[in-house]
Write an enzyme that holds these catalytic residues in place. Structure first.
Site, mmCIF file in Angstrom:
data_model
loop_
_atom_site.group_PDB
_atom_site.id
_atom_site.type_symbol
_atom_site.label_atom_id
_atom_site.label_comp_id
_atom_site.label_asym_id
_atom_site.label_seq_id
_atom_site.Cartn_x
_atom_site.Cartn_y
_atom_site.Cartn_z
ATOM 1 N N ASP A 1 -7.229 -0.403 -3.126
ATOM 2 C CA ASP A 1 -8.293 0.601 -3.197
ATOM 3 C C ASP A 1 -9.149 0.433 -4.445
ATOM 4 O O ASP A 1 -9.830 1.364 -4.869
ATOM 5 C CB ASP A 1 -7.699 2.011 -3.152
ATOM 6 N N GLU B 1 0.827 -1.204 0.000
ATOM 7 C CA GLU B 1 0.000 0.000 0.000
ATOM 8 C C GLU B 1 0.862 1.256 0.000
ATOM 9 O O GLU B 1 1.795 1.381 0.802
ATOM 10 C CB GLU B 1 -0.997 0.028 1.174
#
Length: 523
Positions: free
Chosen positions: A322, A246
């Site tokens: 995401d 991430e």
């Protein structure tokens, strides 16, 4: 900087004996010649991980069982013609996918893969990814589903299909059972097509956020494959196996460039990532032969927010945490484990993967990049008609072309096959008499057009050959609409689904109208 030495762990004698026996089985046993069984007891990937003390907590494959005792469902397909679904299982315990069941169920139409079933018994199935930080192209902001016959393969001599991820395609499970969270140790591997990739974000398989949004550094841990260089990269021009943690694709300890991570291009690529408290590793190898190489093994990245990790435990395939869904790739099998697997366990898993004999079958009649071709319709009404562009309005159509046709008509029905502008594993068709203009769909209608540098335009001009729906020639799937194929309808040419809402989606003669024979060029 110097790397933190790997911690030594005492292995119980019985566990070590079990792993040694399992490794021997994997090395000596794996490949079945004619029967339905893939291996003997204890020799498949999740058997090997269990023997090493790091059992699978998720196991997904559309090609084979990943436990020697598994005899259940691998995946589900949904038929376009009537919306019916069918679970595709294995031919026998520990065996290969029953591809014939899919072929029979999907004959004359198209199918999408709706579920990848978890073989671990924990119910960690993968389904159509919902919207998150990014919207998907399907209804409600969901991602697309993969076309079920887009990635044919043979494994153990048996026909099977992989999961062909075009940009916009993605699978997810945000409510899992047993997947590592926080700084807990885990491992994962995936078998990919090492020639199918792009620079979009992000072709991942592994651990992600449970709300489909970017929750900050260290909230995911997934194996990534592609050639994007925005966050991290290795030597050469890529593609690379990296870890998506991430807000960073990491190729080693440092953000950005790490010299120890090489470009890889195996047709079948085994890619592994594993991580625990201040310790993680990247390994990879050729899924058809040889062992694994270690590209990195050391402390967590030299950047804020990754030690300790804050993993959330969702599972993703083909997308970022995401729901960033601009990536491309093909997935055949993969697992996630509880605990940090040993190199010895992973080596045994790699030995099993190479033993079963993954191979890529050639598609008969497919166009060759660089060649000049014409595309003949196969519907009974129109077997002397060819796909061409109009001269008045640039729209694509079918029309009769023969040896007595004018030079202009012959040239308009001739195409130069190029590597796919939006996906290099597919093809694009450049007009022979309008250099620099390509066949593309726009508002579903095909036409010739100059293609700009936008990702959308390049995907609109990219088509992926598959076996012809009516058994003749090939069908061409839209690269960015997985359920739509190039179809002639009332002499116009469209990208069309089977039985959709538009006139050109009519189920009548759909299989014939979407099948084309690649012929010698008229000009």
């Amino acid at each position: 900087m110097s790397l933190t030495p790997t911690r030594l762990t005492r292995v119980r004698p019985l566990a070590l004996l079990a792993l040694v026996l399992a490794m021997a089985t994997a090395l000596l046993g794996g490949r079945a010649s004619a029967g339905s069984s893939a291996a003997t007891a204890g020799s498949l990937p999740c058997d090997l991980y269990a023997a090493g003390g790091t059992p699978c907590v998720a196991a997904h494959s559309t090609t084979r069982a990943l436990y020697s005792s598994y005899s259940g469902r691998l995946y589900q397909v949904r038929r376009a013609s009537d919306g019916a679904t069918r679970d595709i299982g294995v031919l026998g315990a520990g065996g290969y996918a029953d591809a014939a069941a899919q072929d029979s169920f999907c004959a004359g139409t198209s199918c999408l893969i709706t579920v990848l079933y978890d073989q671990s018994g924990r119910g960690n199935h993968l389904t159509q990814a919902p919207p998150g930080g990014f919207q998907g192209p399907a209804a409600g902001g969901y991602d697309n589903l993969a076309e079920a016959s887009a990635a044919p393969v043979t494994v153990g001599g048996h026909k099977a299909y992989g999961v062909f991820v075009a940009p916009g395609t993605g699978y997810r499970n945000n409510n899992t059972n047993g997947i590592a969270t926080g700084d807990q140790p885990e491992g994962m591997y995936a078998l990919f097509d090492g020639t199918h990739y792009n620079g979009g974000c992000c072709f991942d398989y592994g651990n992600a956020e449970t709300n489909s949004r970017d929750n900050g550094n260290g909230t995911m841990e997934a194996v990534y494959f592609g050639n994007i260089k925005v966050w991290g990269y290795g030597t050469g021009n890529g593609p690379w196996v990296m870890a998506d943690l991430e807000n960073g694709l990491f190729s080693g300890v440092n953000p950005g460039y790490n010299a120890g991570n090489p470009s890889v291009s195996h047709r079948f690529l085994t890619a592994l990532v594993k991580g625990g408290p201040n310790h993680w590793a990247i390994r990879a190898g050729n899924g058809q032969s040889g062992g694994l190489s270690t590209y990195y093994d050391g402390p967590r990245p030299n950047a804020s927010g990754y030690n300790p990790m804050k993993k959330e435990g969702a599972i993703i395939l083909g997308i970022g945490g995401d729901n960033s869904n601009g990536s491309a790739g093909t997935f055949y099998e993969g697992v996630m484990t509880s605990g940090f697997p040993s190199d010895a366990t992973e080596n045994a898993v790699q030995a099993n993967i190479t033993s079963v004999g993954y191979a890529a079958p050639a598609l008969a009649g497919a166009p060759t990049v660089g060649s000049r071709v014409s595309l003949r319709a196969t519907t009974a009404c129109c077997t002397t008609s060819y796909l061409r562009h109009n001269t008045a309005d640039t729209n694509a159509a079918i029309a009769t072309v023969s040896s007595s046709s004018s030079s202009a008509d012959k040239a308009a029905a001739t195409w130069i096959v190029r590597r796919g502008l939006g996906d290099a594993s597919c093809v694009s068709f450049e007009s022979a008499d309008k250099p620099g203009q390509y066949l593309r769909h726009y508002d579903f209608r095909l036409r010739v057009d100059t293609i700009d540098s936008s990702a959308l335009a390049r995907l609109d001009a990219t088509f992926c050959p598959q076996a012809g729906h009516n058994g003749q020639g090939v069908s061409f799937r839209s690269a960015n609409y997985p359920g739509d194929f190039v179809r002639h309808y009332n002499y116009g040419v469209y990208v069309a689904s089977h039985g959709g809402s538009h006139d050109w989606d009519s189920a009548t003669a759909w299989a014939d109208d979407t099948s084309w024979v690649v012929t010698s060029p008229w000009a």
